[in-house]
Design an enzyme around this catalytic site. Structure first.
Site, mmCIF file in Angstrom:
data_model
loop_
_atom_site.group_PDB
_atom_site.id
_atom_site.type_symbol
_atom_site.label_atom_id
_atom_site.label_comp_id
_atom_site.label_asym_id
_atom_site.label_seq_id
_atom_site.Cartn_x
_atom_site.Cartn_y
_atom_site.Cartn_z
ATOM 1 N N GLU A 137 0.847 -1.199 0.000
ATOM 2 C CA GLU A 137 0.000 0.000 0.000
ATOM 3 C C GLU A 137 0.880 1.245 0.000
ATOM 4 O O GLU A 137 1.915 1.273 0.678
ATOM 5 C CB GLU A 137 -0.884 0.015 1.243
ATOM 6 C CG GLU A 137 -1.766 1.238 1.367
ATOM 7 C CD GLU A 137 -2.675 1.199 2.580
ATOM 8 O OE1 GLU A 137 -3.187 2.256 2.942
ATOM 9 O OE2 GLU A 137 -2.875 0.110 3.167
ATOM 10 N N GLU A 142 -2.927 11.399 3.264
ATOM 11 C CA GLU A 142 -3.970 11.164 4.260
ATOM 12 C C GLU A 142 -4.029 12.396 5.148
ATOM 13 O O GLU A 142 -3.002 12.863 5.629
ATOM 14 C CB GLU A 142 -3.635 9.979 5.174
ATOM 15 C CG GLU A 142 -3.743 8.631 4.554
ATOM 16 C CD GLU A 142 -3.492 7.556 5.594
ATOM 17 O OE1 GLU A 142 -4.438 6.792 5.858
ATOM 18 O OE2 GLU A 142 -2.378 7.497 6.132
#
Length: 190
Positions: A137, A142
């Site tokens: 990932e 974020e």
């Protein structure tokens, strides 16, 4: 990390092509979505709730995504659907676009609010065969609601049980500025 990645969420441009390390980095555009009046068929929507392992309190549905001019709008609403108190949208390119090396970028204006966690991320294209986290990932961006002045990026290679690289960027996710978020995938590093 030689993997194929699928990008999730965001207005994306992908440029591919690498030069020798001593030369300037150059890229050739191979795909872009500028959301010129609509959401193209380069995206698919995930529908459902429960957060796919994240225990999210929202139900994802296509109705929460729209385009205004050339801006993709993903709207979180206090709206009960599927037994969950909120709705939002989750878009992905899984099965439609795969990239090994290149530069993936998006222009993102993040919201600010309790419980929000906007993100622009990629998973290995082999997620259907090996699952997460074995597929790897890369969180390109974020913006966690717990710390609204911080935006982070994380790399989690396959077969590693801890997050190995977390990058912090300053700036306010809830500001009125649209900020670029990018990831450069190279043979020797991310």
């Amino acid at each position: 990390m030689k993997k194929l990645f699928t990008s999730l969420l965001g207005a994306v441009a992908l440029c591919a092509g690498l030069t020798l390390p001593s030369q300037a980095q150059t890229y050739q555009l191979v795909w872009a979505d500028e959301f010129n009046g609509s959401i193209s068929n380069g995206w698919q929507f995930e529908t459902g709730g429960g957060g796919w392992g994240n225990n999210e309190k929202q139900y994802y549905q296509q109705a929460n995504a729209s385009v205004s001019s050339t801006d993709l709008l993903i709207t979180a609403r206090k709206q009960s659907v599927g037994g969950l108190p909120y709705t939002s949208a989750r878009m992905k390119t899984q099965g439609l676009r795969q990239f090994t090396y290149g530069k993936i970028e998006a222009r993102i204006k993040n919201p600010l609010g309790q419980g929000l966690w906007p993100a622009f991320w990629m998973l290995g294209a082999n997620i259907g065969q090996v699952g997460w986290p074995a597929c790897g990932e890369i969180d390109i961006m974020e913006a966690k609601h717990r710390n609204p002045t911080s935006v982070a990026g994380t790399v989690r290679p396959p077969r590693v049980k801890v997050w190995v690289r977390r990058l912090k960027c300053s700036g306010s996710p809830g500001s009125s500025r649209v900020r670029p978020a990018e990831c450069r995938l190279r043979p020797s590093r991310v």
